[in-house]
Design a protein around this motif. Structure first.
Motif, PDB file in Angstrom:
ATOM      1  N   ASP A 149       0.847  -1.184   0.000  1.00 23.30           N
ATOM      2  CA  ASP A 149       0.000   0.000   0.000  1.00 23.30           C
ATOM      3  C   ASP A 149       0.884   1.236   0.000  1.00 23.30           C
ATOM      4  N   ILE A 150       0.352   2.306  -0.551  1.00 19.45           N
ATOM      5  CA  ILE A 150       1.013   3.606  -0.532  1.00 19.45           C
ATOM      6  C   ILE A 150      -0.037   4.666  -0.231  1.00 19.45           C
ATOM      7  N   ILE A 151       0.332   5.669   0.528  1.00 15.14           N
ATOM      8  CA  ILE A 151      -0.618   6.718   0.909  1.00 15.14           C
ATOM      9  C   ILE A 151       0.104   8.057   1.009  1.00 15.14           C
TER      10      ILE A 151
ATOM     11  N   PRO B   3       4.636  13.197  14.039  1.00 14.51           N
ATOM     12  CA  PRO B   3       4.221  11.800  13.874  1.00 14.51           C
ATOM     13  C   PRO B   3       3.526  11.457  12.555  1.00 14.51           C
ATOM     14  N   ALA B   4       3.212  12.426  11.722  1.00 12.73           N
ATOM     15  CA  ALA B   4       2.386  12.153  10.534  1.00 12.73           C
ATOM     16  C   ALA B   4       2.973  11.083   9.620  1.00 12.73           C
ATOM     17  N   GLN B   5       4.279  11.101   9.406  1.00  9.47           N
ATOM     18  CA  GLN B   5       4.878  10.100   8.520  1.00  9.47           C
ATOM     19  C   GLN B   5       4.756   8.696   9.115  1.00  9.47           C
ATOM     20  N   SER B   6       4.966   8.570  10.408  1.00 10.43           N
ATOM     21  CA  SER B   6       4.824   7.262  11.057  1.00 10.43           C
ATOM     22  C   SER B   6       3.368   6.806  11.045  1.00 10.43           C
ATOM     23  N   MET B   7       2.457   7.737  11.267  1.00  9.82           N
ATOM     24  CA  MET B   7       1.033   7.391  11.241  1.00  9.82           C
ATOM     25  C   MET B   7       0.632   6.930   9.841  1.00  9.82           C
ATOM     26  N   ALA B   8       1.145   7.598   8.824  1.00  6.42           N
ATOM     27  CA  ALA B   8       0.853   7.190   7.449  1.00  6.42           C
ATOM     28  C   ALA B   8       1.479   5.829   7.147  1.00  6.42           C
TER      29      ALA B   8
ATOM     30  N   SER C 220       8.307   2.303   4.563  1.00 14.03           N
ATOM     31  CA  SER C 220       9.210   3.352   4.129  1.00 14.03           C
ATOM     32  C   SER C 220       8.398   4.614   3.885  1.00 14.03           C
ATOM     33  N   HIS C 221       9.031   5.774   4.051  1.00 11.76           N
ATOM     34  CA  HIS C 221       8.304   7.008   3.767  1.00 11.76           C
ATOM     35  C   HIS C 221       9.245   8.112   3.333  1.00 11.76           C
ATOM     36  N   THR C 222       8.662   9.055   2.622  1.00 13.20           N
ATOM     37  CA  THR C 222       9.326  10.303   2.289  1.00 13.20           C
ATOM     38  C   THR C 222       8.517  11.389   2.982  1.00 13.20           C
ATOM     39  N   LYS C 223       8.814  12.617   2.689  1.00 18.50           N
ATOM     40  CA  LYS C 223       8.042  13.722   3.258  1.00 18.50           C
ATOM     41  C   LYS C 223       6.577  13.634   2.821  1.00 18.50           C
ATOM     42  N   ASP C 224       6.338  13.157   1.597  1.00 19.38           N
ATOM     43  CA  ASP C 224       4.999  13.197   1.014  1.00 19.38           C
ATOM     44  C   ASP C 224       4.250  11.870   0.981  1.00 19.38           C
ATOM     45  N   TYR C 225       4.958  10.760   0.963  1.00 21.94           N
ATOM     46  CA  TYR C 225       4.321   9.448   0.812  1.00 21.94           C
ATOM     47  C   TYR C 225       4.857   8.442   1.819  1.00 21.94           C
ATOM     48  N   ALA C 226       3.991   7.502   2.181  1.00 21.90           N
ATOM     49  CA  ALA C 226       4.403   6.359   2.997  1.00 21.90           C
ATOM     50  C   ALA C 226       3.953   5.101   2.268  1.00 21.90           C
TER      51      ALA C 226
ATOM     52  N   ARG D 281      -2.761  13.316   3.590  1.00 19.55           N
ATOM     53  CA  ARG D 281      -4.111  12.752   3.742  1.00 19.55           C
ATOM     54  C   ARG D 281      -4.300  12.184   5.150  1.00 19.55           C
ATOM     55  N   VAL D 282      -3.300  11.478   5.633  1.00 15.37           N
ATOM     56  CA  VAL D 282      -3.367  10.909   6.982  1.00 15.37           C
ATOM     57  C   VAL D 282      -3.265  12.017   8.021  1.00 15.37           C
TER      58      VAL D 282
END
Length: 123
Positions: free
Chosen positions: A9-11, A44-49, A108-114, A15-16
């Motif tokens: 999955d990618i998000i 926490p947004a990146q971890s939550m995503a 894995s995540h970047t600033k914009d996607y997880a 959005r999160v």
């Protein structure tokens, strides 16, 4: 022979981030342990995503979608080295025990996607 299934999955992180402004949303989606883990993070947004993506990837690997269990019953936690792992409770735990499956997860995540990948397997 091993039985293996995979889900990904990618998000979008934003959005999160927006959804997590609702306490009702965070309690429905994340376990208490996850919420405690997020509370320790400055942003926490990146971890939550990443955790959202892990839960969705788990449901895809299971082949049922999010059905028969609640998202907060699938906790994606981190070990002392920061490696993600699942902890199951409630109906999700029942499903895993009855099926004899074990789960492996990578996030894995970047600033914009997880993104997350989950492998379910049994011997």
């Amino acid at each position: 022979m091993k039985k293996i299934s995979v889900g990904t999955d990618i998000i979008e992180v934003d959005r999160v981030r927006k959804s997590c402004t609702s306490r009702r949303f965070t309690q429905r989606v994340y376990s208490e342990k996850e919420r405690e883990m997020f509370a320790l993070k400055k942003s926490p947004a990146q971890s939550m995503a990443g955790n959202w993506a892990a839960k969705e990837a788990f449901a895809k690997a299971l082949g049922t979608g999010v059905s028969g269990f609640a998202l907060h019953e699938v906790s994606c936690l981190r070990d002392q080295n920061g490696c993600p792992y699942f902890e199951f409770s409630g109906k999700a735990l029942e499903i895993m025990r009855k099926s004899g499956l074990t789960a492996a997860v990578s996030i894995s995540h970047t600033k914009d996607y997880a993104t997350a990948a989950v492998i379910l397997y049994k011997e």
